[in-house]
Design a protein around this motif. Structure first.
Motif, PDB file in Angstrom:
ATOM      1  N   VAL A  95      13.104 -14.453  11.495  1.00 42.34           N
ATOM      2  CA  VAL A  95      12.928 -14.316  10.050  1.00 42.34           C
ATOM      3  C   VAL A  95      12.912 -12.836   9.681  1.00 42.34           C
ATOM      4  CG1 VAL A  95      11.639 -16.475   9.935  1.00 42.34           C
ATOM      5  CG2 VAL A  95      10.396 -14.316  10.152  1.00 42.34           C
ATOM      6  N   ILE A  96      13.112 -12.569   8.401  1.00 41.86           N
ATOM      7  CA  ILE A  96      13.208 -11.197   7.910  1.00 41.86           C
ATOM      8  C   ILE A  96      11.835 -10.715   7.460  1.00 41.86           C
ATOM      9  CG2 ILE A  96      14.314  -9.690   6.215  1.00 41.86           C
ATOM     10  CD1 ILE A  96      16.505 -11.901   6.006  1.00 41.86           C
ATOM     11  N   ARG A  97      11.418  -9.562   7.937  1.00 40.21           N
ATOM     12  CA  ARG A  97      10.152  -8.963   7.501  1.00 40.21           C
ATOM     13  C   ARG A  97      10.382  -8.068   6.297  1.00 40.21           C
ATOM     14  NH1 ARG A  97       8.073  -5.183  11.119  1.00 40.21           N
ATOM     15  NH2 ARG A  97       6.120  -5.211   9.948  1.00 40.21           N
ATOM     16  N   SER A  98       9.488  -8.186   5.321  1.00 37.53           N
ATOM     17  CA  SER A  98       9.510  -7.315   4.157  1.00 37.53           C
ATOM     18  C   SER A  98       8.071  -6.926   3.850  1.00 37.53           C
ATOM     19  CB  SER A  98      10.134  -8.031   2.956  1.00 37.53           C
ATOM     20  OG  SER A  98      10.134  -7.185   1.814  1.00 37.53           O
ATOM     21  N   MET A  99       7.877  -5.747   3.310  1.00 40.73           N
ATOM     22  CA  MET A  99       6.512  -5.261   3.064  1.00 40.73           C
ATOM     23  C   MET A  99       6.475  -4.486   1.748  1.00 40.73           C
ATOM     24  SD  MET A  99       4.160  -3.048   5.700  1.00 40.73           S
ATOM     25  CE  MET A  99       4.137  -4.398   6.879  1.00 40.73           C
ATOM     26  N   SER A 100       5.421  -4.688   0.985  1.00 41.96           N
ATOM     27  CA  SER A 100       5.283  -3.992  -0.286  1.00 41.96           C
ATOM     28  C   SER A 100       5.031  -2.506  -0.052  1.00 41.96           C
ATOM     29  CB  SER A 100       4.128  -4.596  -1.087  1.00 41.96           C
ATOM     30  OG  SER A 100       2.901  -4.403  -0.394  1.00 41.96           O
ATOM     31  N   ARG A 101       5.158  -1.749  -1.127  1.00 45.83           N
ATOM     32  CA  ARG A 101       4.886  -0.319  -1.027  1.00 45.83           C
ATOM     33  C   ARG A 101       3.396  -0.069  -0.856  1.00 45.83           C
ATOM     34  NH1 ARG A 101       7.471   1.405  -6.588  1.00 45.83           N
ATOM     35  NH2 ARG A 101       6.293  -0.485  -7.105  1.00 45.83           N
ATOM     36  N   LYS A 102       3.068   0.953  -0.127  1.00 40.20           N
ATOM     37  CA  LYS A 102       1.666   1.265   0.125  1.00 40.20           C
ATOM     38  C   LYS A 102       0.981   1.705  -1.167  1.00 40.20           C
ATOM     39  CE  LYS A 102      -1.284   4.006   3.188  1.00 40.20           C
ATOM     40  NZ  LYS A 102      -1.281   4.960   4.328  1.00 40.20           N
ATOM     41  N   GLY A 103      -0.200   1.116  -1.404  1.00 40.82           N
ATOM     42  CA  GLY A 103      -0.992   1.501  -2.565  1.00 40.82           C
ATOM     43  C   GLY A 103      -0.389   1.070  -3.886  1.00 40.82           C
ATOM     44  N   SER A 104       0.369  -0.036  -3.900  1.00 42.03           N
ATOM     45  CA  SER A 104       0.989  -0.528  -5.136  1.00 42.03           C
ATOM     46  C   SER A 104       0.616  -1.982  -5.345  1.00 42.03           C
ATOM     47  CB  SER A 104       2.515  -0.360  -5.073  1.00 42.03           C
ATOM     48  OG  SER A 104       3.116  -0.810  -6.268  1.00 42.03           O
ATOM     49  N   PRO A 105      -0.567  -2.265  -5.912  1.00 43.76           N
ATOM     50  CA  PRO A 105      -1.012  -3.648  -6.119  1.00 43.76           C
ATOM     51  C   PRO A 105      -0.035  -4.527  -6.902  1.00 43.76           C
ATOM     52  CG  PRO A 105      -2.829  -2.120  -6.475  1.00 43.76           C
ATOM     53  CD  PRO A 105      -1.584  -1.292  -6.330  1.00 43.76           C
ATOM     54  N   PRO A 106       0.690  -3.995  -7.930  1.00 51.07           N
ATOM     55  CA  PRO A 106       1.620  -4.880  -8.649  1.00 51.07           C
ATOM     56  C   PRO A 106       2.694  -5.496  -7.749  1.00 51.07           C
ATOM     57  CG  PRO A 106       1.221  -2.896  -9.924  1.00 51.07           C
ATOM     58  CD  PRO A 106       0.606  -2.674  -8.572  1.00 51.07           C
ATOM     59  N   ASP A 107       3.017  -4.837  -6.640  1.00 46.96           N
ATOM     60  CA  ASP A 107       4.031  -5.379  -5.734  1.00 46.96           C
ATOM     61  C   ASP A 107       3.586  -6.702  -5.118  1.00 46.96           C
ATOM     62  OD1 ASP A 107       5.536  -3.212  -6.274  1.00 46.96           O
ATOM     63  OD2 ASP A 107       5.445  -2.305  -4.296  1.00 46.96           O
ATOM     64  N   ASN A 108       2.287  -6.902  -5.053  1.00 46.55           N
ATOM     65  CA  ASN A 108       1.763  -8.113  -4.427  1.00 46.55           C
ATOM     66  C   ASN A 108       1.093  -9.013  -5.457  1.00 46.55           C
ATOM     67  OD1 ASN A 108       1.801  -9.389  -1.919  1.00 46.55           O
ATOM     68  ND2 ASN A 108      -0.326  -8.874  -1.483  1.00 46.55           N
ATOM     69  N   SER A 109       1.602  -8.976  -6.681  1.00 45.75           N
ATOM     70  CA  SER A 109       0.962  -9.716  -7.765  1.00 45.75           C
ATOM     71  C   SER A 109       1.014 -11.221  -7.549  1.00 45.75           C
ATOM     72  CB  SER A 109       1.620  -9.356  -9.100  1.00 45.75           C
ATOM     73  OG  SER A 109       3.008  -9.673  -9.069  1.00 45.75           O
ATOM     74  N   ARG A 110       2.026 -11.707  -6.829  1.00 47.11           N
ATOM     75  CA  ARG A 110       2.131 -13.161  -6.609  1.00 47.11           C
ATOM     76  C   ARG A 110       0.913 -13.672  -5.842  1.00 47.11           C
ATOM     77  NH1 ARG A 110       6.670 -16.580  -7.262  1.00 47.11           N
ATOM     78  NH2 ARG A 110       5.890 -18.693  -7.099  1.00 47.11           N
ATOM     79  N   MET A 111       0.510 -12.936  -4.819  1.00 48.95           N
ATOM     80  CA  MET A 111      -0.658 -13.342  -4.048  1.00 48.95           C
ATOM     81  C   MET A 111      -1.939 -13.123  -4.840  1.00 48.95           C
ATOM     82  SD  MET A 111       0.506 -14.676  -1.353  1.00 48.95           S
ATOM     83  CE  MET A 111      -1.027 -14.902  -0.451  1.00 48.95           C
ATOM     84  N   GLY A 112      -1.989 -12.033  -5.609  1.00 45.00           N
ATOM     85  CA  GLY A 112      -3.164 -11.794  -6.442  1.00 45.00           C
ATOM     86  C   GLY A 112      -3.378 -12.908  -7.446  1.00 45.00           C
TER      87      GLY A 112
END
Length: 207
Positions: free
Chosen positions: A130-147
């Motif tokens: 599978v493909i790994r992807s990671m949000s930018r460091k220190g950018s909470p909006p990038d992970n808004s789906r989980m939030g």
């Protein structure tokens, strides 16, 4: 002291920054989806993260892997601490539900947390293809789906409920019950006023 020409002296301790991104042991794989966390079909994009719950019995952690198409939670795990074993068990269980052909385009997107950069997590993704992807460091909006998922889950489980006398085992049972309700009965306007299961059935993607 000021009148006598005296001044206070002392050693100032440097402020230590507390960061969930501490312990980065590997190279950042890049954010291949950026903030586009929408997926037209199941098993194309899975975000992943860890959150902590707070109840009188303790502060257990929850690690779910939802599917961005429909929002159903593919796998989840709880633990009394945010361990690598807990974080690794969720993608392992989710990947077992896929077929080899589906894994070639499946993206698992996490935040910059150290659990997602340790060798165990990386090897799980690499061995499955599978493909790994990671949000930018220190950018909470990038992970808004989980939030958003964590906020909805905590509100849904806590509103009007008393946690006094509920053990950690009892909390785990409540989490299981909530996720079952979330995946089968929770109505979402974005899914045409259907739940995740009914939505997938309407696409002939579930029995």
């Amino acid at each position: 002291m000021a009148g006598e020409g005296l001044e206070a002296r002392g050693r100032t301790k440097p402020r230590r920054r507390c960061s969930p991104c501490a312990g980065e042991a590997t190279e950042h794989p890049g954010d291949k989806v950026r903030q586009d966390l929408a997926a037209g079909l199941p098993r194309f994009l899975w975000p992943a993260d860890v959150t902590q719950l707070s109840v009188p019995a303790g502060k257990p952690c929850l690690s779910p892997v939802p599917d961005c198409s429909g929002g159903s939670i593919v796998s989840w795990a709880t633990s009394t601490s945010p361990s690598a074993e807990m974080a690794n068990s969720t993608p392992e269980a989710a990947i077992r539900l896929t077929k080899p052909g589906e894994r070639a385009h499946l993206v698992v997107r996490s935040d910059c947390g150290c659990h997602h950069r340790w060798p165990g997590w990386i090897s799980i993704c690499e061995e499955a293809g599978v493909i790994r992807s990671m949000s930018r460091k220190g950018s909470p909006p990038d992970n808004s789906r989980m939030g958003g998922l964590f906020g909805t889950m905590k509100n849904g489980m806590s509103c009007g409920r008393d946690w006094e006398g509920v053990s950690l085992e009892g909390l785990g049972k409540r989490i299981d019950d909530y996720i079952e309700w979330h995946d089968t009965k929770r109505i979402r306007r974005s899914l045409g006023s259907m739940g995740p299961l009914a939505y997938r059935q309407s696409l002939t993607l579930a029995a």
